[in-house]
Design a protein around this motif. Sequence first.
Motif, PDB file in Angstrom:
ATOM      1  N   UNK A   1     -21.596  13.623 -24.089  1.00 47.89           N
ATOM      2  CA  UNK A   1     -22.695  12.860 -24.124  1.00 47.89           C
ATOM      3  C   UNK A   1     -23.642  12.802 -22.883  1.00 47.89           C
ATOM      4  N   UNK A   2     -24.778  13.270 -23.130  1.00 47.79           N
ATOM      5  CA  UNK A   2     -25.493  13.966 -21.925  1.00 47.79           C
ATOM      6  C   UNK A   2     -27.134  13.206 -21.720  1.00 47.79           C
ATOM      7  N   UNK A   3     -27.129  12.450 -23.150  1.00 46.19           N
ATOM      8  CA  UNK A   3     -28.560  11.646 -23.172  1.00 46.19           C
ATOM      9  C   UNK A   3     -28.227  10.115 -23.610  1.00 46.19           C
ATOM     10  N   UNK A   4     -29.468   9.584 -23.573  1.00 45.39           N
ATOM     11  CA  UNK A   4     -29.305   8.050 -23.785  1.00 45.39           C
ATOM     12  C   UNK A   4     -29.431   7.880 -25.309  1.00 45.39           C
ATOM     13  N   UNK A   5     -28.660   7.061 -25.879  1.00 45.31           N
ATOM     14  CA  UNK A   5     -28.674   6.789 -27.255  1.00 45.31           C
ATOM     15  C   UNK A   5     -30.045   6.143 -27.508  1.00 45.31           C
ATOM     16  N   UNK A   6     -30.574   6.396 -28.770  1.00 40.47           N
ATOM     17  CA  UNK A   6     -31.923   5.584 -29.023  1.00 40.47           C
ATOM     18  C   UNK A   6     -31.757   3.940 -29.175  1.00 40.47           C
ATOM     19  N   UNK A   7     -32.911   3.430 -28.908  1.00 42.86           N
ATOM     20  CA  UNK A   7     -32.568   1.753 -28.381  1.00 42.86           C
ATOM     21  C   UNK A   7     -33.237   1.206 -29.875  1.00 42.86           C
ATOM     22  N   UNK A   8     -33.689   1.700 -30.864  1.00 38.31           N
ATOM     23  CA  UNK A   8     -34.272   1.186 -31.929  1.00 38.31           C
ATOM     24  C   UNK A   8     -33.340   0.373 -32.711  1.00 38.31           C
ATOM     25  N   UNK A   9     -33.825  -0.945 -32.876  1.00 33.92           N
ATOM     26  CA  UNK A   9     -32.832  -1.912 -33.454  1.00 33.92           C
ATOM     27  C   UNK A   9     -32.320  -1.668 -34.767  1.00 33.92           C
ATOM     28  N   UNK A  10     -31.076  -1.524 -34.850  1.00 36.50           N
ATOM     29  CA  UNK A  10     -30.530  -1.188 -36.289  1.00 36.50           C
ATOM     30  C   UNK A  10     -29.783  -2.619 -37.177  1.00 36.50           C
ATOM     31  N   UNK A  11     -30.066  -3.466 -36.608  1.00 34.61           N
ATOM     32  CA  UNK A  11     -29.525  -4.895 -37.175  1.00 34.61           C
ATOM     33  C   UNK A  11     -28.024  -5.049 -36.761  1.00 34.61           C
ATOM     34  N   UNK A  12     -27.399  -4.222 -35.928  1.00 35.72           N
ATOM     35  CA  UNK A  12     -26.070  -4.112 -35.413  1.00 35.72           C
ATOM     36  C   UNK A  12     -26.111  -4.199 -34.059  1.00 35.72           C
ATOM     37  N   UNK A  13     -25.906  -5.676 -33.424  1.00 32.11           N
ATOM     38  CA  UNK A  13     -25.766  -5.782 -32.030  1.00 32.11           C
ATOM     39  C   UNK A  13     -24.685  -4.965 -31.389  1.00 32.11           C
ATOM     40  N   UNK A  14     -25.131  -4.215 -30.396  1.00 33.61           N
ATOM     41  CA  UNK A  14     -23.975  -3.487 -29.628  1.00 33.61           C
ATOM     42  C   UNK A  14     -23.229  -4.458 -28.714  1.00 33.61           C
ATOM     43  N   UNK A  15     -21.952  -4.536 -28.904  1.00 33.08           N
ATOM     44  CA  UNK A  15     -21.165  -5.598 -28.010  1.00 33.08           C
ATOM     45  C   UNK A  15     -20.389  -4.641 -26.973  1.00 33.08           C
ATOM     46  N   UNK A  16     -20.487  -5.179 -25.649  1.00 31.17           N
ATOM     47  CA  UNK A  16     -19.810  -4.739 -24.673  1.00 31.17           C
ATOM     48  C   UNK A  16     -18.816  -5.985 -24.114  1.00 31.17           C
ATOM     49  N   UNK A  17     -17.649  -5.659 -23.562  1.00 34.76           N
ATOM     50  CA  UNK A  17     -17.022  -6.830 -22.955  1.00 34.76           C
ATOM     51  C   UNK A  17     -16.720  -6.640 -21.648  1.00 34.76           C
ATOM     52  N   UNK A  18     -16.588  -7.685 -20.725  1.00 34.63           N
ATOM     53  CA  UNK A  18     -15.997  -7.523 -19.377  1.00 34.63           C
ATOM     54  C   UNK A  18     -14.713  -8.253 -19.295  1.00 34.63           C
ATOM     55  N   UNK A  19     -13.873  -7.532 -19.008  1.00 35.33           N
ATOM     56  CA  UNK A  19     -12.587  -7.967 -18.706  1.00 35.33           C
ATOM     57  C   UNK A  19     -11.901  -7.973 -17.467  1.00 35.33           C
ATOM     58  N   UNK A  20     -11.237  -9.235 -17.300  1.00 36.05           N
ATOM     59  CA  UNK A  20     -10.903  -9.441 -15.751  1.00 36.05           C
ATOM     60  C   UNK A  20     -10.263 -10.812 -15.696  1.00 36.05           C
ATOM     61  N   UNK A  21      -9.580 -11.077 -14.388  1.00 36.19           N
ATOM     62  CA  UNK A  21      -9.254 -12.681 -14.336  1.00 36.19           C
ATOM     63  C   UNK A  21      -9.206 -12.931 -12.736  1.00 36.19           C
ATOM     64  N   UNK A  22      -9.781 -14.094 -12.316  1.00 32.08           N
ATOM     65  CA  UNK A  22     -10.287 -15.046 -12.955  1.00 32.08           C
ATOM     66  C   UNK A  22     -11.872 -14.454 -13.439  1.00 32.08           C
ATOM     67  N   UNK A  23     -12.248 -14.757 -14.690  1.00 32.48           N
ATOM     68  CA  UNK A  23     -13.407 -14.526 -15.194  1.00 32.48           C
ATOM     69  C   UNK A  23     -14.709 -15.560 -15.076  1.00 32.48           C
ATOM     70  N   UNK A  24     -14.330 -16.680 -14.845  1.00 32.29           N
ATOM     71  CA  UNK A  24     -15.143 -17.682 -14.484  1.00 32.29           C
ATOM     72  C   UNK A  24     -16.076 -17.454 -13.361  1.00 32.29           C
ATOM     73  N   UNK A  25     -15.788 -16.756 -12.304  1.00 39.19           N
ATOM     74  CA  UNK A  25     -16.661 -16.459 -11.290  1.00 39.19           C
ATOM     75  C   UNK A  25     -17.479 -15.399 -11.149  1.00 39.19           C
TER      76      UNK A  25
END
Length: 276
Positions: free
Chosen positions: A1-25
């Motif tokens: 993977x050397x380049x950025x993915x195209x950012x045209x909207x495909x109707x499928x939102x790309x989901x990222x998660x942030x994992x940790x604890x405590x997460x509220x802060x």
Amino acid sequence: MTGQRPDNFTGRTRISFLVGTPISQVLAPGRMSALMGEAGYDGILVPLEVFPDDLETTVMALRRSPSVESILVTLPHKRPMSCFCGRLSKVAHMLGAVNATRRTDSGEWEGDNFDGEGMARAIENAGTTIGGATIHMVGAGAAGTSIAVSLLSRGAKRLTFNDVSFPSEEALQILLEPLFPGRAERASVEKAAEAQIIVNASHCGLKASDPLPVPLAVLSAGQTVADVITDPLQTPLLKNARSVGCRTVTGGEMLSGQLDLLLAFIRGAPLTGGAA
């Protein structure tokens, strides 16, 4: 993977998660999701409370979903999460810790680390020069290790550090000495009195009952004091530092230094320094 993915909207939102604890802060989810929208990237960052004993099970479950393209990482999972990556950036490999992982086009997961660069940018954006500076850091964990490497790489003259864990201190000393010979060493927190820059890279400040990571008595006007804690932004350490005339840098400002790097990573930018 050397380049950025195209950012045209495909109707499928790309989901990222942030994992940790405590997460509220943690401030990253809201700010990153807003940044994604501003950049025209159809994505969202979702915070997820994950306890240490549940990390492997949770990560494996998230990765089974094709909707999940990246998993960002906060305390206390930065080191164990690196073990779940098939490939690491040179920086992440050296540190043995990640704060961002992503799925590649081949389905492999790879990780990188931007903690140190985020703090270094925040300190410099506050008007403090790192090159030639003397620095004391509290905390020798994953975040502290990344910050130490970035500050010394930017030409800090000397870095002293302390941690409540002797093994963590020892591990950081072993890592830094061959990279920056004679420029970093363990020392008591009182050494902060001689430093031009003081960084709290520890958990102290997350709770109101926490002890101060740096005693008020060692602070003096003219020093720059930075803290990785994001909630509260104005930690007791930073309040004390301002009261004696120090310049201060918040965990939120460190996060600002990271966000552009994290978004570029999510969009497919090359690993920092290439793959290890």
